[in-house]
Design an enzyme around this catalytic site. Structure first.
Site, PDB file in Angstrom:
ATOM      1  N   TYR A   1      12.581  30.048 -27.211  1.00  0.00           N
ATOM      2  CA  TYR A   1      11.081  29.928 -28.049  1.00  0.00           C
ATOM      3  C   TYR A   1      10.221  30.720 -27.691  1.00  0.00           C
ATOM      4  O   TYR A   1      10.124  31.985 -28.932  1.00  0.00           O
ATOM      5  CB  TYR A   1      10.930  28.480 -28.524  1.00  0.00           C
ATOM      6  CG  TYR A   1      10.496  28.808 -29.386  1.00  0.00           C
ATOM      7  CD1 TYR A   1      10.653  28.826 -31.125  1.00  0.00           C
ATOM      8  CD2 TYR A   1       9.205  28.904 -29.763  1.00  0.00           C
ATOM      9  CE1 TYR A   1       9.859  28.699 -32.601  1.00  0.00           C
ATOM     10  CE2 TYR A   1       7.914  28.403 -30.211  1.00  0.00           C
ATOM     11  CZ  TYR A   1       8.617  28.839 -31.819  1.00  0.00           C
ATOM     12  OH  TYR A   1       7.585  28.659 -33.145  1.00  0.00           O
TER      13      TYR A   1
HETATM   14  N1  LIG Z   1       5.527  24.350 -36.402  1.00  0.00           N
HETATM   15  C1  LIG Z   1       4.457  25.047 -35.610  1.00  0.00           C
HETATM   16  O1  LIG Z   1       4.358  23.973 -34.740  1.00  0.00           O
HETATM   17  C2  LIG Z   1       4.590  26.307 -35.890  1.00  0.00           C
HETATM   18  C3  LIG Z   1       3.873  26.523 -34.671  1.00  0.00           C
HETATM   19  C4  LIG Z   1       3.729  27.831 -34.556  1.00  0.00           C
HETATM   20  C5  LIG Z   1       4.269  29.362 -34.959  1.00  0.00           C
HETATM   21  N2  LIG Z   1       5.354  28.244 -35.997  1.00  0.00           N
HETATM   22  C6  LIG Z   1       6.345  28.844 -37.093  1.00  0.00           C
HETATM   23  O2  LIG Z   1       6.255  28.937 -37.848  1.00  0.00           O
HETATM   24  C7  LIG Z   1       6.582  29.755 -38.933  1.00  0.00           C
HETATM   25  C8  LIG Z   1       7.757  28.706 -40.124  1.00  0.00           C
HETATM   26  O3  LIG Z   1       7.644  27.489 -39.764  1.00  0.00           O
HETATM   27  P1  LIG Z   1       7.177  26.182 -39.799  1.00  0.00           P
HETATM   28  O4  LIG Z   1       6.325  25.598 -39.125  1.00  0.00           O
HETATM   29  O5  LIG Z   1       7.163  26.635 -41.114  1.00  0.00           O
HETATM   30  O6  LIG Z   1       9.138  25.521 -40.330  1.00  0.00           O
HETATM   31  P2  LIG Z   1       9.743  25.158 -41.458  1.00  0.00           P
HETATM   32  O7  LIG Z   1      11.283  24.725 -40.019  1.00  0.00           O
HETATM   33  O8  LIG Z   1       9.058  23.885 -42.225  1.00  0.00           O
HETATM   34  O9  LIG Z   1       9.814  26.234 -42.281  1.00  0.00           O
HETATM   35  C9  LIG Z   1      10.819  27.488 -41.642  1.00  0.00           C
HETATM   36  C10 LIG Z   1      11.575  27.918 -42.667  1.00  0.00           C
HETATM   37  O10 LIG Z   1      12.156  28.923 -42.191  1.00  0.00           O
HETATM   38  C11 LIG Z   1      13.465  28.712 -43.477  1.00  0.00           C
HETATM   39  N3  LIG Z   1      14.691  29.225 -42.607  1.00  0.00           N
HETATM   40  C12 LIG Z   1      15.440  29.272 -41.249  1.00  0.00           C
HETATM   41  N4  LIG Z   1      16.060  30.011 -40.904  1.00  0.00           N
HETATM   42  C13 LIG Z   1      15.926  31.167 -41.408  1.00  0.00           C
HETATM   43  C14 LIG Z   1      16.999  32.662 -41.726  1.00  0.00           C
HETATM   44  N5  LIG Z   1      18.478  32.083 -40.998  1.00  0.00           N
HETATM   45  N6  LIG Z   1      16.790  33.119 -42.825  1.00  0.00           N
HETATM   46  C15 LIG Z   1      15.642  32.136 -44.182  1.00  0.00           C
HETATM   47  N7  LIG Z   1      15.174  31.638 -44.101  1.00  0.00           N
HETATM   48  C16 LIG Z   1      15.113  30.769 -42.370  1.00  0.00           C
HETATM   49  C17 LIG Z   1      13.775  27.485 -42.816  1.00  0.00           C
HETATM   50  O11 LIG Z   1      14.793  27.328 -43.935  1.00  0.00           O
HETATM   51  C18 LIG Z   1      12.505  26.808 -43.676  1.00  0.00           C
HETATM   52  O12 LIG Z   1      12.029  26.642 -44.799  1.00  0.00           O
HETATM   53  C19 LIG Z   1       7.486  29.788 -37.991  1.00  0.00           C
HETATM   54  O13 LIG Z   1       8.422  31.606 -37.640  1.00  0.00           O
HETATM   55  C20 LIG Z   1       7.847  29.642 -36.682  1.00  0.00           C
HETATM   56  O14 LIG Z   1       7.923  29.492 -34.933  1.00  0.00           O
HETATM   57  C21 LIG Z   1       5.360  26.949 -36.835  1.00  0.00           C
END
Ligand SMILES: NC(=O)c1ccc[n+]([C@@H]2O[C@H](COP(=O)([O-])OP(=O)(O)OC[C@H]3O[C@@H](n4cnc5c(N)ncnc54)[C@H](O)[C@@H]3O)[C@@H](O)[C@H]2O)c1
Length: 284
Positions: free
Chosen positions: A153
């Site tokens: 990741y």
């Molecule tokens: N949650 C954390 O702690 C955190 C921290 C830093 C960065 N992020 C990043 O934030 C972003 C959003 O994640 P989140 O935490 O809101 O998680 P989440 O799982 O709540 O939302 C992510 C969304 O992306 C969608 N998704 C996954 N694969 C996909 C694909 N191939 N095509 C289209 N949509 C797809 C999922 O269905 C989901 O609705 C991500 O890039 C994640 O890496 C999250």
């Protein structure tokens, strides 16, 4: 760029950070296309607001992004703000215990998903020619390595940093670019391991179920929108990241100062100026 009334596209818009951004922007008078691989979640979102438009889309597929862009221009009449936000997490595991299949999957979604989004929306935004902005969701794992167990990741999010910085340097000034770098956020991301496609090893058991830890998605959205309006490239959300940024930077500066001399003649092969001049010639 002021966000009020903007025409917005958000990948990964049906949950977590993406959905929180969609809601905040809708409150600011924006029309928002929410794109996501999760069609069931999109259906629920579609009923939430008149200003939400939904489109099922897998960001690992370039064709799907082209279809999303076609839909967005047709529905909104143009696009001012794009969030390349879709992403997945992996099971927490030491790097040497992870499979290549998992490493490839996280790159497919987190890196190539952003790649396809920039490749699709970049040329169309440039052709449109008006003030616009692209926000890529990186992570604290884009700028340093806060902890073990997230090796593949971390690599995907570092790759996104390089891609996004290059995109920023190569695009016109009217196209603003930001990298959103959250630390822990209370979202559904841990559950993504239950949806690993068979070609990448198949679903893993998601042992969660308790409350997710971290800042709320709404807190991250506030930072993201403020960062766009300020024109910031880096959008940080958690002050605790300051120490790890400072540690990596100090280690790098200490190493270069000990290992090289300021008068070593390297200015003549300075990649930044050499390739900068070449880029100017190519795009002239
Ligand atoms: N949650 C954390 O702690 C955190 C921290 C830093 C960065 N992020 C990043 O934030 C972003 C959003 O994640 P989140 O935490 O809101 O998680 P989440 O799982 O709540 O939302 C992510 C969304 O992306 C969608 N998704 C996954 N694969 C996909 C694909 N191939 N095509 C289209 N949509 C797809 C999922 O269905 C989901 O609705 C991500 O890039 C994640 O890496 C999250």
């Amino acid at each position: 760029m002021k966000v009020d009334g903007c025409r917005v596209v958000i990948t990964g818009g049906a949950s977590g950070i993406g959905l929180a951004i969609a809601r905040q922007l809708a409150d600011r008078g924006c029309q928002v296309v929410l794109a996501d691989i999760d069609a069931a979640a999109l259906t629920i979102c579609a009923d939430e607001r008149d200003t939400f438009h939904t489109f099922a889309c897998d960001v690992t597929q370039q064709d799907a992004l082209e279809a999303l862009a076609d839909f967005s221009w047709a529905t909104l009449g143009g696009v001012d703000l794009v969030f390349a936000n879709a992403g997945v997490g992996l099971p927490l595991r030491p790097l040497l215990d992870h499979t290549e299949a998992h490493a490839r999957w996280v790159m497919e979604v987190n890196y190539f998903g952003v790649w396809h989004t920039l490749q699709t929306f970049g040329p169309r935004l440039i052709e449109q020619g008006s003030q616009c902005h692209v926000v890529v969701t990186g992570s604290e794992n884009s700028i340093a390595v806060p902890a073990p167990l997230l090796g593949a990741y971390n690599a995907s999010k570092h790759a996104v940093l390089g891609l996004t910085e290059t995109f920023d340097r190569e695009t016109p000034d009217f196209l603003g670019v930001s990298l959103l770098c959250p630390a822990l956020v209370a979202t559904n991301i841990a559950a993504s391991v239950a949806r690993i496609p068979d070609e990448f090893g198949g679903p893993e058991t998601f042992s969660g179920g308790g409350p997710a830890l971290g800042f709320s998605p709404e807190q991250i959205s506030e930072h993201a929108v403020a960062g766009v309006e300020a024109g910031d490239f880096y959008i940080f959300t958690h002050h605790c990241n300051r120490n790890m940024i400072s540690e990596r930077l100090s280690a790098q500066l200490d190493a270069i100062d000990r290992q090289t001399q300021p008068d070593d003649g390297s200015d003549v092969c300075n990649t930044r100026s050499l390739l900068g001049r070449l880029f100017d010639q190519i795009v002239a």
